[in-house]
Each structure stands twice: as structure tokens, then as C-alpha cells.
Design an enzyme around this catalytic site. Sequence first.
Site: not given
Ligand code: IMP
Length: 179
Positions: A99-103, A107
Amino acid sequence: MQIHDKHFKPFITAPQIQERVSELGKQISQDYAGKNPMFIVILNGAIVFASDLFRSVSVPCTLETMSAKSYGSQTTSSGTVTVGAHIPNVHGRHVILVEDIVDTGLTLQRVTEVLQQQHPESITIAALLSKPAMHKTKLHLPYICFDIPPAFVVGYGLDYAEHGRNLPDIYVLDEEHTL
Ligand code: IMP
């Protein structure tokens, strides 16, 4: 640096990224020796990271993709995760989700739930970035390149409204210069 209406400033350089990605590749190679792991790249953001990580792994392994989207608006998480129709066959395999980033982590939580139905041998996560202050899930995250503050970032696969993915470095939103 400007993308659409927002300004970004340098955050993590390409050489810093390459160093960490190659360290992570070595660590995964040690941990997965003899396990023939299956890397599953979460499209689209993880493509750039995955292509570097995959080439720094020295053990036999396979590569698959899945699509998942959680971003409803442009810079905040929507909380609703849509998983694409193509689900790789992970039965009995050691899976590494890339995955690129865990926010929020929602996801990866959803993707993991979907894959668990096929009874893989194990599932783990390799992510380029993680924003611990934003996590809403209790995911085990053994392979993270960089923990970062809860700011919006672009570059090295990450986008702002689909742009910025091609930048070799990572940039962070410059609040002072963005209205
Ligand atoms: P999560 O489900 O909230 O963890 O979101 C994950 C997805 O949100 C990542 O795969 C990214 O596509 C997107 N995302 C979260 N933070 C960023 C950011 O700072 N820049 C760009 N995309 C982000």
C-alpha cells in the site's frame, strides 16, 4: 511546487526513499525465505513503491494487483471503501499487501477481510507511509518505510486529484501558501 490549486514543499527525497525501500526489501527477504510470498499491489497509488520494493526482494515471489478506493473527496478519507472485482486467489499463500499510505487504515482492513475469506496462510502489510495519528483500526504494521504526521502528501505514486504520482520525491502540503 504547485498541483491544481495547492502548494507543496519538499518532504522526503528520492535517495531517502530508495534507501528505506531497499532496507525493507532486505528485511522481507529474510523474513520470507522459503515462503514464496505473493505481493498484492493496491492500485493505483502503490504502483511506484511496489515496483521498487519488488525488485529489492531476493526470494522467489509472485505479483498480483487489486484495486481499492477510499478517498471520496480530494484530501480527506471518505470512510467508504470500494474493493474492485478482481480478487487474486490467495488460498494457502503468504500474502504481502503493498500500500502507498496507511491513513485511517480502513482500506487495508477491508481488503484484508475480503482476502481472509479465501484462507491464505498469512497476510501482512508493507506500506511506504503511515500516519499513526489518523489510524482508526488496529492493524499490525511490521513493514513501514516512514511514519509521518497527519499531513497531506504527494509524489512517488501518491496523488492530489490524480496528479503528482510521477514525482520522484515526496512533497507535503504547504499550508502557509495554500488558501
Ligand atoms: P485509508 O483507508 O484512510 O487508510 O486511506 C488510504 C488511501 O487514502 C491511500 O491508499 C491513499 O490513496 C489515500 N491517502 C491517504 N492519505 C493520503 C495523502 O496524504 N496523500 C495522497 N493520498 C492519500
